[in-house]
Scaffold this active site. Structure first.
Site, short mmCIF file in Angstrom:
data_model
loop_
_atom_site.label_atom_id
_atom_site.label_comp_id
_atom_site.label_asym_id
_atom_site.label_seq_id
_atom_site.Cartn_x
_atom_site.Cartn_y
_atom_site.Cartn_z
N GLY A 141 0.82 -1.23 -0.04
CA GLY A 141 -0.04 0.02 0.04
C GLY A 141 0.82 1.35 0.13
O GLY A 141 1.80 1.30 0.69
N ALA B 131 1.22 2.95 3.45
CA ALA B 131 2.14 1.93 4.43
C ALA B 131 3.51 2.00 4.12
O ALA B 131 4.29 2.17 5.05
CB ALA B 131 1.35 0.68 4.47
N GLU C 186 -4.95 6.16 -2.83
CA GLU C 186 -5.55 4.94 -2.85
C GLU C 186 -6.66 5.06 -1.82
O GLU C 186 -7.09 3.69 -1.34
CB GLU C 186 -4.33 3.77 -2.66
CG GLU C 186 -3.51 3.75 -3.59
CD GLU C 186 -2.66 2.69 -3.72
OE1 GLU C 186 -2.13 1.93 -4.52
OE2 GLU C 186 -1.82 2.29 -2.34
N GLY D 163 15.92 9.61 -13.49
CA GLY D 163 15.96 10.53 -12.38
C GLY D 163 14.75 11.33 -12.01
O GLY D 163 13.52 10.99 -12.14
N THR E 51 9.11 -2.50 -6.77
CA THR E 51 7.84 -1.98 -5.95
C THR E 51 8.21 -1.00 -4.78
O THR E 51 9.37 -1.30 -4.37
CB THR E 51 7.06 -3.32 -5.54
OG1 THR E 51 7.08 -4.14 -6.26
CG2 THR E 51 5.90 -2.93 -4.48
N ASP F 283 7.79 5.16 -3.49
CA ASP F 283 7.44 5.37 -2.21
C ASP F 283 8.42 5.84 -1.39
O ASP F 283 8.28 6.65 -0.37
CB ASP F 283 6.50 4.08 -1.59
CG ASP F 283 5.16 3.78 -2.25
OD1 ASP F 283 4.78 4.57 -2.84
OD2 ASP F 283 4.93 2.64 -2.40
O1 RIB Z 1 3.78 1.78 -4.60
C1 RIB Z 1 3.74 0.33 -4.31
C2 RIB Z 1 2.39 -0.20 -4.03
O2 RIB Z 1 1.38 0.21 -4.46
C3 RIB Z 1 2.43 -1.69 -3.57
O3 RIB Z 1 2.80 -1.81 -2.18
C4 RIB Z 1 0.93 -1.91 -3.91
O4 RIB Z 1 0.12 -2.22 -2.85
C5 RIB Z 1 0.17 -0.61 -4.10
O5 RIB Z 1 -0.54 0.10 -3.35
#
Ligand code: RIB
Length: 303
Positions: free
Chosen positions: A50, A53, A153, A243, A269, A273
């Site tokens: 997420g 998180a 989200e 970049g 992934t 974030d």
């Molecule tokens: O940015 C990556 C995240 O996007 C993943 O962890 C997935 O759950 C989505 O929310």
């Protein structure tokens, strides 16, 4: 500057957003429509995920001062306790989260290609369930923070309420545009100190065709300026291996190259974030924007 670090019990970084249990499936390539492909690995892997998180965990791991609170929604399934334990193990305060016994926790399904490219489908579950009273309490918490991180989200009304409260209180909001294709209101853009799209999100937000901004800094700046014309203040564009580019609210343009990953990329992934969380932590530490970008790029590469 360090004066931005809040005293008392107020968290310095507040992340409001999604919480998922991510299931990873290794594939040689993505299936096409109506096609079945087998996985490369005989089993799946599971991780906390997420965008909200992920950003909270990254901020807590990067922040020397601690003080990271995550506000999201736990479902009532077996995943919820596991997710809570993962967040707590990283030092994230989850006391302000909501809980929904009748709903599943959010889920992410990630198809992972050999070069680390990650294509995901998200099932919102409890991420979509925000009571008005809870949103009001989150606004109170956010008003006391040094910086607030948002993504897309959770329902748009949650982001809009939190950003409006922060703007009124002078708390900078970093709005990640990833996670949902819905439009963004101009008034909301104006309430965020930093709006953070990746290239495809910037193309969508600025009305450009897919691929129209690829490898063209001038076009990226023009699209970022179009967002500013709609009310956005500073626009931070992440460009993957090219970049990142930051168009500041005073018109300055900062360019940061990607930091080479320390090893072969196995899974992209949450790299974005980690970038956003590191940028936020550096901002709270009072670092100039150039250093915030460098810190973000390094954290993204490590992630
Ligand atoms: O940015 C990556 C995240 O996007 C993943 O962890 C997935 O759950 C989505 O929310």
């Amino acid at each position: 500057n360090s004066q931005r670090l809040r005293g008392g019990n107020a968290p310095s970084v507040v992340v409001v957003g999604s919480l998922n249990v991510d299931t990873f499936v290794d594939v040689d390539r993505l299936p096409s429509r109506d096609e079945t492909v087998g996985s490369r690995s005989p089993s799946t892997a599971v991780a906390l995920g997420g965008k909200g998180a992920n950003q909270a965990v990254a901020a807590a791991r990067l922040s020397a001062a601690g003080g990271v609170a995550f506000v999201g929604q736990f479902g009532g399934d077996a995943h919820a306790a596991w997710l809570e334990q993962k967040l707590a193990a990283s030092g994230v305060d989850v006391a302000a989260c909501g809980r929904h016994a009748e709903l599943q926790s959010g889920q992410g399904y990630v198809l992972l290609e050999p070069d680390g490219a990650a294509s995901s489908v998200v099932v919102s579950g409890a991420n979509g369930a925000w009571a008005d009273a809870h949103v009001a309490a989150v606004c109170d918490l956010a008003r006391g923070a040094a910086v607030v991180l948002l993504q897309r989200e959770v329902p748009e009304g949650v982001n809009e309420a939190v950003a409006a409260a922060c703007a009124a209180a002078g708390v900078p909001v970093i709005q990640d545009v990833g996670g949902e294709e819905r439009p963004v209101a101009d008034a909301h853009l104006a309430n965020c100190a930093f709006v953070c799209p990746n290239l495809s999100e910037l193309e969508r937000l600025s009305g450009g065709a897919p691929g129209s901004l690829a490898s063209d800094d001038d076009a990226v700046v023009a699209a970022a300026k179009a967002l500013q014309a709609r009310g956005a203040r500073s626009v931070l564009v992440t460009l993957g291996s090219d970049g990142s580019l930051l168009l500041l609210d005073d018109g300055r343009i900062l360019r940061q190259s990607a930091v080479p990953p320390p090893a072969a990329v196995v899974d992209a992934t949450a790299a974005g974030d980690a970038f956003r969380a590191a940028f936020a932590v550096a901002l709270v530490e009072g670092r100039p924007p150039e250093q915030c970008l460098q810190f973000g790029a390094a954290a993204g590469a490590l992630a």
